[in-house]
Structures are given as C-alpha cells and as structure tokens.
Design a protein around this motif. Structure first.
Motif, PDB file in Angstrom:
ATOM      1  N   HIS A  13       0.954   4.334  -6.461  1.00 38.33           N
ATOM      2  CA  HIS A  13       0.955   3.138  -7.298  1.00 38.33           C
ATOM      3  C   HIS A  13       1.377   3.576  -8.693  1.00 38.33           C
ATOM      4  O   HIS A  13       0.898   4.594  -9.189  1.00 38.33           O
ATOM      5  CB  HIS A  13      -0.454   2.521  -7.386  1.00 38.33           C
ATOM      6  N   HIS A  14       2.248   2.817  -9.327  1.00 36.61           N
ATOM      7  CA  HIS A  14       2.689   3.152 -10.669  1.00 36.61           C
ATOM      8  C   HIS A  14       1.981   2.255 -11.676  1.00 36.61           C
ATOM      9  O   HIS A  14       2.047   1.033 -11.582  1.00 36.61           O
ATOM     10  CB  HIS A  14       4.202   3.004 -10.791  1.00 36.61           C
ATOM     11  N   ARG A  67       0.274   7.075  -0.624  1.00 32.88           N
ATOM     12  CA  ARG A  67       0.776   5.841  -1.224  1.00 32.88           C
ATOM     13  C   ARG A  67       0.678   6.017  -2.730  1.00 32.88           C
ATOM     14  O   ARG A  67      -0.371   6.408  -3.250  1.00 32.88           O
ATOM     15  CB  ARG A  67      -0.064   4.650  -0.775  1.00 32.88           C
ATOM     16  N   LEU A  94      -4.324  -3.434  -9.435  1.00 30.86           N
ATOM     17  CA  LEU A  94      -3.313  -2.577  -8.824  1.00 30.86           C
ATOM     18  C   LEU A  94      -3.732  -2.091  -7.437  1.00 30.86           C
ATOM     19  O   LEU A  94      -2.923  -2.076  -6.506  1.00 30.86           O
ATOM     20  CB  LEU A  94      -3.058  -1.372  -9.744  1.00 30.86           C
ATOM     21  N   LEU A  95      -4.999  -1.717  -7.283  1.00 27.66           N
ATOM     22  CA  LEU A  95      -5.483  -1.132  -6.028  1.00 27.66           C
ATOM     23  C   LEU A  95      -6.057  -2.164  -5.059  1.00 27.66           C
ATOM     24  O   LEU A  95      -6.284  -1.851  -3.894  1.00 27.66           O
ATOM     25  CB  LEU A  95      -6.534  -0.061  -6.329  1.00 27.66           C
ATOM     26  N   PRO A 128       0.360  -4.376 -14.340  1.00 26.30           N
ATOM     27  CA  PRO A 128       0.595  -3.591 -13.131  1.00 26.30           C
ATOM     28  C   PRO A 128       1.505  -4.256 -12.127  1.00 26.30           C
ATOM     29  O   PRO A 128       1.709  -5.390 -12.042  1.00 26.30           O
ATOM     30  CB  PRO A 128      -0.799  -3.402 -12.534  1.00 26.30           C
ATOM     31  N   GLU A 156      -4.910   7.668  -2.050  1.00 22.68           N
ATOM     32  CA  GLU A 156      -3.816   7.027  -2.780  1.00 22.68           C
ATOM     33  C   GLU A 156      -3.694   7.650  -4.163  1.00 22.68           C
ATOM     34  O   GLU A 156      -4.649   8.248  -4.668  1.00 22.68           O
ATOM     35  CB  GLU A 156      -4.055   5.523  -2.856  1.00 22.68           C
ATOM     36  N   VAL A 158      -2.536   6.962  -8.184  1.00 26.60           N
ATOM     37  CA  VAL A 158      -2.171   6.029  -9.247  1.00 26.60           C
ATOM     38  C   VAL A 158      -1.573   6.882 -10.351  1.00 26.60           C
ATOM     39  O   VAL A 158      -2.273   7.694 -10.964  1.00 26.60           O
ATOM     40  CB  VAL A 158      -3.388   5.238  -9.773  1.00 26.60           C
TER      41      VAL A 158
END
Length: 161
Positions: free
Chosen positions: A154-155, A152, A77-78, A161, A111, A113
């Motif tokens: 991220h889900h 930013r 994801l990252l 992901p 960021e 998550v």
C-alpha cells in the motif's frame, strides 16, 4: 533463510546496489545518528512499525524517522483499524528485534505500507534484521524493490490515501 539473508537476496536479485556497515547495536535514533556520522552514511533513517489490524491481519508501516502515524488514514488505507503489535508478535512473526524492525523481507501475508515521502530522499537507511547492521540503499531503486516483493504493498501518499 534469515531475515538478513532474505534482505540481501532481495537486493541482489533486483541488482540493487547497497552499502552494508557493521557497528554497535542500534536500538534508538541517537545511536543511529552517531553510526551515520561515524561511517558517513547518507540518507534518511527508516522507521518501521509492525501493525496488528482489527481483522487479524498484520502490516509493516515503513516511513521516515520522526514521522507520526496517521491512524485514521492507515485505517482507510488498510480497511481495518490498526494498532502497534506487541513485541512478542514482532519477534514471532518477523524475527525482528524490538526497536529495530526491518521494513522488507517478511512473509507474504504481512502487508507493507510504504510512505512515498521516503522517495524524496536520496538514500534510505535501515537494518536488515540484526541491530548491528545498517544498509544504505538509493531510494531511486525502491520502486523496483517494492514491485518484487511477495507482500501486498500500500502506498501512503502525501495527499489522501
């Protein structure tokens, strides 16, 4: 502006209702459970992990109490291998107290998550910085809060992901 002030400003700016309670410092889940029972707080306890990424970035993972980090999924994801940042990094870069990381209100370069499983609960409980304070926020309002952040986001979904 303190982390506490930034959190309340985020909620107020988005017209998100919240309940704020003051209590003894909460630095573990047993104390959090006792506070929740004493004040009749509803919802799931947040678990926020401050991550250092191999490429030099930082991220805050926001999930539920008891959730385990899926390190391979987080790396995908990252885009870089994550590890838990040191207490010194947490304090310096977020102003959080170790064992009491706040999920929101951080500098734009950190960021976020966000574990979408949190949306399956009615409320989210989290500290807005000081371990003596807990916020109760309806999870129905969290998408609006997340969209307003400078970070930013991220889900993390239940599926890939």
């Amino acid at each position: 502006m303190s982390l506490y002030d930034r959190n309340l400003a985020l909620l107020d700016t988005q017209a998100i209702a919240y309940r704020l309670v003051e209590h003894e410092p909460v630095l573990d889940y047993p104390t959090a459970h006792a506070v929740r029972a004493r004040f009749g707080l509803r919802g799931v306890e947040s678990k926020s992990l401050f991550l250092r990424l191999k490429d030099g970035r930082y991220a805050m993972l926001v999930t539920a109490e008891g959730a385990r980090a899926d390190w391979p999924r987080l790396k995908t994801l990252l885009g870089a291998r994550p590890s838990v940042a040191s207490d010194a990094e947490l304090i310096e870069l977020t102003g959080c107290v170790p064992q009491c990381a706040c999920p929101f209100g951080h500098a734009a370069e950190i960021e976020l998550v966000f574990d979408d499983a949190l949306l399956g609960h009615e409320h989210l409980l989290y500290s807005p910085g000081p371990p003596e304070l807990t916020l109760e926020v309806a999870t129905a309002d969290l998408p609006r809060l997340l969209a307003s952040l400078p970070n930013r986001v991220h889900h993390l979904h239940a599926s890939a992901p």
